[in-house]
Design a protein around this motif. Sequence first.
Motif, mmCIF file in Angstrom:
data_model
loop_
_atom_site.group_PDB
_atom_site.id
_atom_site.type_symbol
_atom_site.label_atom_id
_atom_site.label_comp_id
_atom_site.label_asym_id
_atom_site.label_seq_id
_atom_site.Cartn_x
_atom_site.Cartn_y
_atom_site.Cartn_z
ATOM 1 N N TYR A 129 25.331 -65.623 48.440
ATOM 2 C CA TYR A 129 24.395 -65.893 47.037
ATOM 3 C C TYR A 129 25.489 -65.507 46.040
ATOM 4 C CZ TYR A 129 20.017 -67.680 49.051
ATOM 5 O OH TYR A 129 18.820 -68.119 49.436
ATOM 6 N N TYR A 130 25.675 -66.216 44.683
ATOM 7 C CA TYR A 130 26.154 -65.566 43.625
ATOM 8 C C TYR A 130 25.257 -64.519 43.239
ATOM 9 C CZ TYR A 130 29.640 -69.057 42.892
ATOM 10 O OH TYR A 130 30.821 -69.882 42.849
ATOM 11 N N MET A 131 25.982 -63.446 42.704
ATOM 12 C CA MET A 131 25.271 -62.336 41.991
ATOM 13 C C MET A 131 25.576 -62.558 40.540
ATOM 14 S SD MET A 131 23.879 -59.912 44.170
ATOM 15 C CE MET A 131 23.338 -61.253 44.881
ATOM 16 N N GLY A 132 24.769 -62.091 39.772
ATOM 17 C CA GLY A 132 24.487 -62.268 38.285
ATOM 18 C C GLY A 132 25.747 -61.587 37.571
ATOM 19 N N ILE A 133 26.727 -61.427 37.882
ATOM 20 C CA ILE A 133 27.991 -60.913 37.193
ATOM 21 C C ILE A 133 29.132 -61.691 36.843
ATOM 22 C CG2 ILE A 133 27.552 -58.597 38.525
ATOM 23 C CD1 ILE A 133 30.883 -60.072 38.926
ATOM 24 N N PHE A 134 29.878 -61.560 35.709
ATOM 25 C CA PHE A 134 30.776 -62.455 35.247
ATOM 26 C C PHE A 134 31.887 -61.508 34.748
ATOM 27 C CE2 PHE A 134 33.082 -65.493 32.534
ATOM 28 C CZ PHE A 134 33.116 -66.451 33.443
ATOM 29 N N PRO A 177 36.451 -64.263 38.542
ATOM 30 C CA PRO A 177 35.601 -63.487 37.567
ATOM 31 C C PRO A 177 34.039 -63.367 38.066
ATOM 32 C CG PRO A 177 35.500 -65.638 36.852
ATOM 33 C CD PRO A 177 36.640 -65.591 37.899
ATOM 34 N N CYS A 178 33.632 -63.858 39.299
ATOM 35 C CA CYS A 178 32.470 -64.050 40.049
ATOM 36 C C CYS A 178 32.477 -62.998 41.250
ATOM 37 C CB CYS A 178 32.067 -65.311 40.194
ATOM 38 S SG CYS A 178 31.613 -66.256 38.672
ATOM 39 N N ALA A 179 31.001 -62.727 41.736
ATOM 40 C CA ALA A 179 31.046 -62.039 42.850
ATOM 41 C C ALA A 179 29.808 -62.572 43.847
ATOM 42 C CB ALA A 179 30.919 -60.647 42.630
ATOM 43 N N ARG A 180 29.732 -62.295 45.179
ATOM 44 C CA ARG A 180 28.834 -62.877 45.785
ATOM 45 C C ARG A 180 28.436 -62.219 46.927
ATOM 46 N NH1 ARG A 180 32.318 -67.260 49.590
ATOM 47 N NH2 ARG A 180 34.141 -65.795 49.654
ATOM 48 N N SER A 181 27.133 -62.023 47.261
ATOM 49 C CA SER A 181 26.662 -61.160 48.409
ATOM 50 C C SER A 181 26.396 -62.000 49.522
ATOM 51 C CB SER A 181 25.530 -60.368 47.910
ATOM 52 O OG SER A 181 25.032 -59.539 48.960
ATOM 53 N N HIS A 182 25.884 -61.567 50.972
ATOM 54 C CA HIS A 182 25.443 -62.278 51.951
ATOM 55 C C HIS A 182 24.213 -61.822 52.592
ATOM 56 C CE1 HIS A 182 25.226 -65.044 55.475
ATOM 57 N NE2 HIS A 182 26.494 -65.329 55.045
ATOM 58 N N ARG A 183 23.201 -62.929 52.270
ATOM 59 C CA ARG A 183 21.720 -62.428 52.765
ATOM 60 C C ARG A 183 21.922 -62.036 54.215
ATOM 61 N NH1 ARG A 183 16.896 -65.842 54.677
ATOM 62 N NH2 ARG A 183 14.921 -64.595 53.965
ATOM 63 N N ASN A 184 20.959 -61.135 54.742
ATOM 64 C CA ASN A 184 21.081 -60.487 55.873
ATOM 65 C C ASN A 184 22.194 -60.124 56.628
ATOM 66 O OD1 ASN A 184 18.080 -60.419 55.543
ATOM 67 N ND2 ASN A 184 17.934 -62.713 56.610
#
Length: 210
Positions: A129-134, A177-184
Amino acid sequence: MFVYIFIALVGGVTAATVVCSEYTTGAAEGDGTFDSYYKRPIPQNCRGKYEMMANWTPRFQITQPSEKCKGGWVKYKQSCYWDFASLGQTNFKTGEMQCNLQNAHIFLPADRAEYLWVEQNAMKHNDWYYMGIFCSVPKSNDPSKFFTPTGEDMREINKKLKAKMRVDLLVDEHDRPCARSHRNNDAWRWTWHHTKCSENHRVVCEAPLA
């Protein structure tokens, strides 16, 4: 004075697989409420580089938070959340813009408790999932130095969130410029992965409540 500053900041657009949340007024910086929005604008030199991200910066600002959650959204404290799942995966720009149409931004957790609640109650897929950073200026692997479409201050947020990047994964102005996190996924829940923003990932939209 407050009104002048608020009007001067309004503008912009967004996109990605998104969780949107609605925030309220009356809070300190970094607490996730609407009063903490638009305090730390994204620098002008932060722009996407690849494909439809080229030369784009998220600039949308919510002028009036919602009074209640829309149908299909879930509420946690003073925000509402919606998984973009019905529209599939998307790049960051499309996700942010779709969230903006709902008076929301791509989800940015204010602390670990909020993230864990959204992970189990709003997110629908065991996926990135995208995180809300830029953007980060200069490039960095320290999330406290990142900027956000919501204009929230990551220097305050990350005192509670304690997110990090793997040491070799830097967020910058253009290339990543973006970052993502992985659910579970314990390995990638609090350790984020950088991205060009043009890749297709999931999105939760977050909308602040009035």
